[in-house]
Write an enzyme that holds these catalytic residues in place. Sequence first.
Site, PDB file in Angstrom:
ATOM      1  NE  ARG A   1      -1.127   2.531   2.861  1.00 53.60           N
ATOM      2  CZ  ARG A   1      -0.552   3.656   3.281  1.00 53.60           C
ATOM      3  NH1 ARG A   1      -0.520   4.719   2.511  1.00 53.60           N
ATOM      4  NH2 ARG A   1       0.001   3.729   4.487  1.00 53.60           N
ATOM      5  CG  ASP A   2       3.149   4.396   3.029  1.00 54.32           C
ATOM      6  OD1 ASP A   2       3.230   5.245   2.125  1.00 54.32           O
ATOM      7  OD2 ASP A   2       3.310   4.673   4.221  1.00 54.32           O
TER       8      ASP A   2
ATOM      9  CG  HIS B   1       3.770   4.783   9.275  1.00 60.09           C
ATOM     10  ND1 HIS B   1       3.041   3.834   8.589  1.00 60.09           N
ATOM     11  CD2 HIS B   1       4.114   5.711   8.346  1.00 60.09           C
ATOM     12  CE1 HIS B   1       2.954   4.166   7.312  1.00 60.09           C
ATOM     13  NE2 HIS B   1       3.598   5.309   7.142  1.00 60.09           N
TER      14      HIS B   1
ATOM     15  CG  HIS C   1       7.477   7.733   5.348  1.00 60.24           C
ATOM     16  ND1 HIS C   1       7.271   7.242   4.091  1.00 60.24           N
ATOM     17  CD2 HIS C   1       6.309   7.563   6.003  1.00 60.24           C
ATOM     18  CE1 HIS C   1       6.021   6.814   3.979  1.00 60.24           C
ATOM     19  NE2 HIS C   1       5.413   6.992   5.131  1.00 60.24           N
TER      20      HIS C   1
ATOM     21  CB  CYS D   1       2.673  10.274   1.349  1.00 62.85           C
ATOM     22  SG  CYS D   1       1.009  10.948   1.356  1.00 62.85           S
TER      23      CYS D   1
ATOM     24  CG  ASN E   1       6.680   3.316   5.355  1.00 65.06           C
ATOM     25  OD1 ASN E   1       6.052   3.373   4.323  1.00 65.06           O
ATOM     26  ND2 ASN E   1       6.214   3.739   6.503  1.00 65.06           N
TER      27      ASN E   1
END
Length: 306
Positions: A15-16, A211, A213, A244, A253
């Site tokens: 996803r990310d 979380h 990055h 993002c 990430n």
Amino acid sequence: MNLPSKVKLVDVGPRDGLQNEKSPVPAAVKIELVQRLQDAGLTEIEVTSFVSPKWVPQMADNAEVMAGIARKPGVRYSVLTPNLQGLQAAMAAPRELWPDEIVVFGAASEAFSQRNINCSIAESIERFAPVVAAARAAGIYVRGAMSCTVGCPYEGEIAPERVAYLAGLMKGIGVQHIGVADTIGVGTPRKVQRAMEAALQHYDLNDVSGHFHDTYGQALANTLICLQMGVWQFDTSVAGLGGCPYAKGATGNVATEDVVYLLHGMGIETGIDLDKLIDAGQFISEFLGRKPNSRAATALLNKRAN
Ligand code: HMG
Ligand code: MG
């Protein structure tokens, strides 16, 4: 040191990691990535997001991906749902294809909330409330992500009080777990500690995650300080994929491989097979035509080649 003996990593790579890729990644590739991650021992995978395909075209195949994954017992599959429309889309499929967990995502910064989800923080909480209630009524676990908890691309530094404020709002609407995100990777350990402490004003240690990055190369240090606080859940992305779309310049990430190397080196269990994980990272990196963005993967791949 108060280090946990076990850590759970949530791989957010599908996803990310992929949401920001400009060329469409076929659903079959995403499905194989999920398969490889679960084979490597990941017990939670963030598979996709049910957001507007106009905003994030890469996630437009969300239902196809959810239908295509071969579920492994003991693995939790999560998806992002910013509003009721997203939740309804995730639940339009037969029950066995529903996510185990949904993620509502807000921001500690007003400007980022506007850019990312097109509403204010207060409006986002109003939108999330029925999503949280409906998901929980259906037996789906609800996680909340808090973006920009140390810095915002539009507003600069973010005070911990704003993180505490958002965490309190999330708690108030029934969000069960909260993720403290450094969306643009500007955080350093003391700042991240303060953001995490702010979340802990409202959530138990067992219900928070980090979380991070890795834009400025601080994510491992930020992970370590959270481990020292007793935090044992983190989102990471295989091969360090990602970024993002509403945080220009921010990189992916922290690589799952790097965090696994760190944890195993400290004697902390993850249940993850680093070799298989590196293979998963290589699979998706080869598809994208680049090298894995993981120091540990690069080092171990070099070692394999010799
Ligand atoms: P909006 O335009 O305010 O929504 O967008 P709206 O309700 O006014 O609807 C407008 C149009 O969007 C309509 O379509 C809706 O049907 C459609 P139209 O009539 O124009 O054809 N729509 C949807 N379509 C599919 N699924 C939906 C949906 N909702 C509305 N769920 C919205 C609001 C939140 C939808 C939009 O802003 C959006 O999709 N944003 C995407 C944000 C995103 O995915 N960002 C990246 C993920 S978050 C992240 O990466 C951060 C995180 O990793 C933590 C960190 O690092 O910080 C989690
Ligand atoms: Mg993120």
